[in-house]
Design a protein around this motif. Structure first.
Motif, short mmCIF file in Angstrom:
data_model
loop_
_atom_site.label_atom_id
_atom_site.label_comp_id
_atom_site.label_asym_id
_atom_site.label_seq_id
_atom_site.Cartn_x
_atom_site.Cartn_y
_atom_site.Cartn_z
N LEU A 157 45.47 49.54 33.73
CA LEU A 157 45.82 49.48 32.31
C LEU A 157 44.60 49.32 31.40
CD1 LEU A 157 48.38 49.42 30.49
CD2 LEU A 157 48.26 46.94 30.61
N HIS A 158 43.67 48.51 31.81
CA HIS A 158 42.53 48.24 30.91
C HIS A 158 41.35 49.17 31.18
CE1 HIS A 158 41.84 45.88 34.54
NE2 HIS A 158 40.56 45.78 34.22
N ARG A 160 52.56 44.76 29.62
CA ARG A 160 52.16 44.17 28.34
C ARG A 160 51.46 42.83 28.56
NH1 ARG A 160 56.86 43.86 25.90
NH2 ARG A 160 56.68 45.87 24.88
N PHE A 161 52.04 42.02 29.44
CA PHE A 161 51.44 40.70 29.67
C PHE A 161 50.00 40.82 30.19
CE2 PHE A 161 50.69 37.36 32.96
CZ PHE A 161 50.45 36.32 32.08
N PHE A 162 49.82 41.64 31.21
CA PHE A 162 48.47 41.76 31.76
C PHE A 162 47.54 42.49 30.79
CE2 PHE A 162 50.71 40.84 35.76
CZ PHE A 162 49.92 39.79 36.19
N GLY A 163 48.09 43.45 30.05
CA GLY A 163 47.26 44.11 29.04
C GLY A 163 46.75 43.13 28.01
N GLN A 164 47.61 42.24 27.56
CA GLN A 164 47.20 41.22 26.59
C GLN A 164 46.16 40.27 27.19
OE1 GLN A 164 51.14 39.81 25.67
NE2 GLN A 164 51.20 40.92 23.72
N TYR A 181 43.97 41.04 29.23
CA TYR A 181 42.69 41.76 29.26
C TYR A 181 42.22 42.11 27.84
CZ TYR A 181 42.33 42.17 34.30
OH TYR A 181 42.17 41.87 35.64
N GLY A 182 42.91 41.56 26.85
CA GLY A 182 42.44 41.69 25.47
C GLY A 182 42.84 42.98 24.80
N ILE A 183 43.76 43.73 25.39
CA ILE A 183 44.22 44.95 24.73
C ILE A 183 45.33 44.57 23.77
CG2 ILE A 183 45.06 47.30 25.07
CD1 ILE A 183 44.36 46.92 28.06
N GLY A 184 45.25 45.07 22.56
CA GLY A 184 46.28 44.68 21.59
C GLY A 184 46.56 45.80 20.62
N GLY A 185 47.29 45.47 19.59
CA GLY A 185 47.58 46.43 18.52
C GLY A 185 48.31 47.65 19.02
N ARG A 197 48.50 52.76 25.89
CA ARG A 197 48.01 52.70 27.27
C ARG A 197 49.14 52.42 28.26
NH1 ARG A 197 42.17 49.89 27.86
NH2 ARG A 197 41.23 50.66 25.94
N MET A 198 50.09 51.61 27.82
CA MET A 198 51.23 51.35 28.70
C MET A 198 51.98 52.64 29.00
SD MET A 198 52.43 47.77 26.95
CE MET A 198 54.12 48.03 27.27
N ASP A 199 52.17 53.44 27.98
CA ASP A 199 52.86 54.72 28.19
C ASP A 199 52.06 55.63 29.12
OD1 ASP A 199 54.96 53.94 26.64
OD2 ASP A 199 54.23 54.88 24.80
N GLU A 200 50.76 55.63 28.92
CA GLU A 200 49.90 56.45 29.78
C GLU A 200 50.03 56.04 31.25
OE1 GLU A 200 46.20 57.24 26.66
OE2 GLU A 200 45.86 56.11 28.51
N VAL A 201 49.94 54.73 31.46
CA VAL A 201 49.99 54.22 32.83
C VAL A 201 51.37 54.47 33.45
CG1 VAL A 201 50.01 52.09 34.19
CG2 VAL A 201 48.17 52.52 32.58
#
Lengths: 332, 398
Positions: free
Chosen positions: A171-172, A119-123, A125-129, A135-139
């Motif tokens: 993730l991104h 979640r931290f790295f996803g955020q 990279y600007g992934i939100g909502g 995407r986290m579940d996918e990864v």
């Protein structure tokens, strides 16, 4: 054709799959020195979509320094890097979003859970909502940690940490995935899982830059390989192109009873057999495509009155190429 | 800024899961403040005086002294007044340390106040209770002065052919004279003046331990930068599409917030549990913000002077302890040689504690801490700016 002079990006590499496609990564004439010591000296190469490019070289060859410059981690002395058409530099924040970087170190936070790390790295990279949890579940599925996602990573095994380390880079959904020796210190099972994941990602269209000092990994994964040593790319190309640099012939050793000399004479007549040398108890042949030619070789040897008791085929590999190019073994 | 906030939030989450951070930030300073504040007496910083009074007169005038100035001291919680039987008992009370000082009102005191002779109150003090002696003397002299003024007026009136007044009337006049005075009673001024000098020991040690440990709490952010570099996550942050400054700011912000929260918890806990009196909440808040700024700036700068996390940890500890000692964290600078007091002014600790002393003055507010706050902010901003520039060099590898 593959040789050191062709390593400065942009030239024909013999890969028909990328010839007509815009490269994802263009690295040109990268240079980096630390005082008097030259760490990287004019390295350059391209990587196309769906292509896996391997940087193969021993420890200290300049692999990590090269990818540090490519990922914008390190201020370079010279050269340029573009990813997906955008220039990459240390201060070029937004362009870095096209790269997924998987460092050699286990770059994860031990006090956080796997999901919190993602979640931290996803955020960042600007992934939100709602996209981020999806995407986290996918990864987590890809890296096989879905059932351990809410555990702190300091409870993970080395292999699990290594897989999460890769997952964060995915993730991104980057255009270019950079993996810096991702299997160092990994057990065989996890290693195989990592290599399979890389193959899958490549099939899905991701461009991959993979550094390793394991010849087997480079041979298994990489469409093209750059052999790097002492900061320079010594040769570059497909496996076959590189092997061609030292003569693209396989060595076949036959253990025979009966007349080895007669057998050798008969075997020389086979189209594709360049040499057949008799010696006590056997014959050694240099052939092109030994595995295809082996049935014919056995048939001719038998017809010549020799009884074949054993066969050994030695194909030239990247280890041999590296030895040929540098005079040193890959793991020296 | 969003990236900096994300990094700060991540750092805080990590710190909260790391129990050592909780110990350093809150538990250790609170525990030490509780121990030191309880074990070490307040000294001159807290007034809890005991007076014995032997009233051999029993006249309305002596009663006016008892029920006037002395009752005022008692009502203010400054002194405990204990009547004793006779001068010998009063002296014994002082000798036996049952009283810090004793008032002896001789027989005929009221009568004397009507005549031409001076009415005398004798004050007995111990050498080691100078404050009690000074305050007692001040109270007695003030009462005597008021009484004398009335007496002289009476004498003048009698000499002019008037009728000598009743002693009750003289006492009433003396009390009225004191009450009517436009100046506040001297004792009130004296007591207030004493409280300006220093806070009580519980507040002092709560504050000194707060700022001492604040330097360790504030170092978490800068140290985590080196930690992330060691464990490889810093490279991952730099590879992300964020500006290198966001990483540096995020790290600073995390420890800044932690410092404020930890000090805030200490202020509240020491107030509620230890009975510390920090003073005006707004002034305290401003002072704490400034102190956290100073601590963050200094630890940020010191950390960037080191190459490794261990080096930085050691350097920070040395700086924290040195500044604490020089800044009067363990021994109040008022009790130290004057030269130490001057040297202490280079430390944030001394300015922070000085600010709290200012806030201990009744009715003081933020205006009282402008100077300490300004100095603390200056220290923090100058060292912090240098530290930030140096920290960016840690992030961007050359």
């Amino acid at each position: 054709m593959a040789d050191a002079d062709r390593s400065s990006g942009g030239e024909d590499t013999g890969m028909t799959s990328t010839e007509a496609t815009e490269p994802v990564l263009v690295a040109e004439n990268l240079r980096k020195s630390y005082g008097e010591r030259i760490a990287v000296d004019g390295v350059g190469f391209n990587i196309g979509p769906s292509e896996t490019y391997g940087l193969l070289g021993p420890n200290g060859a300049g692999k990590t320094t090269t990818i540090s410059m490519i990922c914008g981690l390190l201020v370079r002395d010279g050269g340029s890097v573009t990813v997906d058409g955008r220039a990459i530099d240390v201060g070029q924040a937004s362009a870095k979003g096209a790269i997924g970087y998987v460092p050699q170190d286990l770059a994860i936070y031990p006090e956080l859970t796997a999901r919190e790390n993602l979640r931290f790295f996803g955020q960042l990279y600007g992934i939100g909502g709602r996209e981020l949890p999806k995407r986290m579940d996918e990864v987590l599925e890809i890296i096989g940690l879905a059932d351990r996602a809410d555990e702190r990573t300091d409870q993970f095994s080395g292999g699990m940490k290594r897989r999460l380390n890769i997952g964060i880079g995915l993730l991104h959904r980057p255009r270019l995935l950079v993996l810096d020796e991702p299997t160092v210190g990994v057990d065989p099972q996890s290693r195989n899982a990592i290599l399979s994941s890389v193959e899958t990602l490549s099939e899905q269209g991701m461009a991959i830059l993979y550094t390793t000092h394991y010849m087997e990994e480079a041979e298994r994964l990489c469409d093209r390989v750059g052999i790097i040593d002492e900061g320079k790319i010594r040769a570059e190309g497909t496996r076959r192109e590189l092997v061609g640099l030292i003569g693209e012939r396989d060595r076949v050793s036959l253990t025979v009873s009966g007349s080895a000399a007669e057998a050798a004479t008969a075997l020389r007549a086979i189209d594709g057999v360049d040499e057949a040398t008799p010696h006590e108890g056997g014959v050694t042949l240099l052939v092109v495509e030994a595995r295809n030619l082996l049935p014919r070789i056995l048939e001719v040897a038998t017809q010549a009155g020799a009884s074949v008791g054993g066969v050994e085929i030695v194909e030239p590999d990247l280890e041999a190429v590296f030895l040929h190019l540098t005079g040193r073994a890959l793991r020296d | 800024m969003r990236a900096a906030l994300l990094i700060a939030a991540k750092d805080l989450r990590e710190r909260l899961r790391d129990r050592t951070a909780l110990i350093v930030a809150v538990i250790a300073p609170f525990g030490l403040a509780a121990i030191l504040g309880t074990v070490i007496p307040s000294g001159d910083g807290s007034l809890d005086l005991r007076y014995a009074i032997a009233d051999a007169d029993g006249s309305p005038v002596s009663t006016a002294f008892l029920e006037g100035p002395l009752a005022g001291l008692s009502d203010a919680g400054i002194a405990e007044i204990t009547p004793v039987d006779g001068a010998d008992a009063a002296r014994a009370a002082v000798d036996d340390d049952e009283a810090d000082a004793a008032f002896l009102i001789p027989a005929g005191f009221g009568e004397a106040s009507r005549g031409t002779a001076a009415a005398e109150i004798e004050l007995i003090t111990r050498a080691d209770a100078s404050i009690a002696g000074q305050i007692g003397q001040s109270v007695a002299e003030q009462f005597a002065a008021e009484l004398d003024a009335v007496r002289l007026s009476v004498v003048a009136a009698v000499a002019a052919g008037g009728v000598p007044p009743d002693p009750d009337e003289i006492a009433r006049l003396a009390s009225s004279a004191a009450e009517a005075s436009s100046e506040p009673p001297p004792i009130v001024v004296e007591v207030a003046s004493t409280e300006v000098a220093e806070v009580d020991s519980r507040t002092y040690y709560a504050a000194s331990m707060a700022i001492f440990f604040l330097f360790f709490t504030a170092s978490f952010g800068p140290l985590s930068l080196l930690n992330e570099r060691r464990q490889g996550t810093l490279a991952r942050l730099v590879a992300a599409p964020i500006h290198p400054w966001a990483i540096v700011l995020g790290k600073s912000l995390g420890s800044f917030i932690l410092g404020i929260v930890a000090t805030g918890v200490l202020v509240v806990a020491s107030t509620l549990i230890l009975g510390a009196r920090w003073g005006d909440p707004f002034g305290v808040a401003v002072l704490v913000l400034a102190a956290v700024t100073a601590a963050s700036g200094i630890t940020g700068l010191v950390t960037t002077l080191a190459r490794t996390e261990q080096q930085a940890d050691g350097l920070n500890s040395i700086v924290a302890v040195t500044l604490a000692v020089l800044g009067g964290t363990f021994i109040p600078l008022s009790q130290a040689p004057e030269i130490l007091g001057q040297i202490g002014l280079i430390t944030p600790h001394a300015w922070f504690l000085d600010g709290l002393d200012e806030l201990a003055v009744p009715a003081s507010g933020i205006g009282a801490v402008l100077l300490p706050t300004g100095v603390l902010l200056l220290i923090g901003l100058v060292t912090g700016a240098i530290g930030l520039v140096r920290a960016r060099r840690l992030v961007v590898t050359r």
